[in-house]
Design a protein around this motif. Structure first.
Motif, short mmCIF file in Angstrom:
data_model
loop_
_atom_site.label_atom_id
_atom_site.label_comp_id
_atom_site.label_asym_id
_atom_site.label_seq_id
_atom_site.Cartn_x
_atom_site.Cartn_y
_atom_site.Cartn_z
N PRO A 125 40.06 44.99 62.15
CA PRO A 125 40.40 46.41 61.84
C PRO A 125 41.11 46.56 60.49
CG PRO A 125 40.86 45.94 64.14
CD PRO A 125 40.46 44.62 63.51
N GLU A 126 41.85 45.54 60.08
CA GLU A 126 42.55 45.58 58.80
C GLU A 126 41.60 45.57 57.61
OE1 GLU A 126 45.06 44.52 62.00
OE2 GLU A 126 43.27 43.47 61.30
N ASP A 127 40.34 45.27 57.85
CA ASP A 127 39.34 45.30 56.77
C ASP A 127 38.79 46.70 56.53
OD1 ASP A 127 38.16 42.20 58.12
OD2 ASP A 127 39.34 42.45 56.28
N THR A 128 39.18 47.65 57.36
CA THR A 128 38.73 49.03 57.18
C THR A 128 39.19 49.56 55.83
OG1 THR A 128 38.71 49.51 59.54
CG2 THR A 128 38.96 51.39 58.04
N ALA A 129 38.23 50.03 55.03
CA ALA A 129 38.53 50.48 53.67
C ALA A 129 37.26 51.03 53.04
CB ALA A 129 39.06 49.32 52.83
N VAL A 130 37.45 51.68 51.91
CA VAL A 130 36.33 51.98 51.02
C VAL A 130 36.18 50.77 50.09
CG1 VAL A 130 35.42 53.49 49.24
CG2 VAL A 130 36.76 54.45 51.12
N TYR A 131 34.98 50.24 50.05
CA TYR A 131 34.69 49.06 49.24
C TYR A 131 33.98 49.47 47.97
CZ TYR A 131 36.22 45.93 52.91
OH TYR A 131 37.00 45.24 53.81
N TYR A 132 34.48 48.95 46.86
CA TYR A 132 33.96 49.27 45.54
C TYR A 132 33.41 48.02 44.87
CZ TYR A 132 36.69 53.58 45.99
OH TYR A 132 37.21 54.77 46.42
N CYS A 133 32.29 48.21 44.23
CA CYS A 133 31.70 47.20 43.37
C CYS A 133 32.22 47.45 41.96
CB CYS A 133 30.19 47.33 43.43
SG CYS A 133 29.26 46.30 42.31
N ALA A 134 32.45 46.38 41.20
CA ALA A 134 32.95 46.52 39.84
C ALA A 134 32.28 45.50 38.93
CB ALA A 134 34.46 46.35 39.81
N ALA A 135 32.24 45.83 37.64
CA ALA A 135 31.61 44.95 36.65
C ALA A 135 32.49 44.81 35.43
CB ALA A 135 30.25 45.53 36.25
N LYS A 136 32.49 43.61 34.87
CA LYS A 136 33.23 43.31 33.64
C LYS A 136 32.30 42.60 32.68
CE LYS A 136 36.74 42.48 30.90
NZ LYS A 136 37.40 43.58 30.13
N PHE A 137 32.05 43.20 31.52
CA PHE A 137 31.23 42.57 30.50
C PHE A 137 32.01 41.39 29.92
CE2 PHE A 137 27.70 42.43 27.69
CZ PHE A 137 28.18 42.01 26.46
#
Length: 126
Positions: free
Chosen positions: A89-101
């Motif tokens: 349950p602690e993994d409940t979240a909005v998950y975002y993908c991110a990129a770094k050049f």
């Protein structure tokens, strides 16, 4: 700039699994970007989850997800994945993908990301 679109979120019971995908598009080659996943739980700040090097050979995880989450990438498909097992349950979240050049990869949870996806909700029920 690279454009990122996440998919694969949803509701799952504790102990279950979910795989998130993040499709990238843009001017530069996908393989020139370090990719990462972050999450934001209700009432908390966005936090680092995992990152993966340009080739996919190296990865780095936040301690609480080690052994449960796996980040991979397919440079031919311009896509990065986050396989999440043994969800809590602690993994409940909005998950975002991110990129770094970047030309190099450093195992650092404080990467200054260049681009973000819109986020996908993962809800884990007990």
């Amino acid at each position: 700039q690279v454009q990122l679109v996440e998919s694969g979120g949803g509701q799952v019971q504790a102990g279950g699994s979910v795989r998130l995908s993040c499709a990238a598009s843009g001017r530069y080659s996908f393989s020139d970007y370090v990719m990462g996943w972050l999450r934001q739980a209700p009432g908390k700040e966005r936090a680092f989850v995992a990152s993966i090097s340009l080739s996919g050979a190296n990865t780095y995880y936040e301690d609480s997800v080690k052994g449960r989450f796996t980040v991979t990438r397919d440079n031919a498909k311009n896509t990065v994945y986050l396989q999440m097992n043994s969800l809590e349950p602690e993994d409940t979240a909005v998950y975002y993908c991110a990129a770094k050049f970047s030309r190099a990869y450093v195992r650092n949870r404080n990467i200054q990301w260049d681009s973000w996806g819109q986020g996908t909700q993962v809800t884990v029920s007990s």
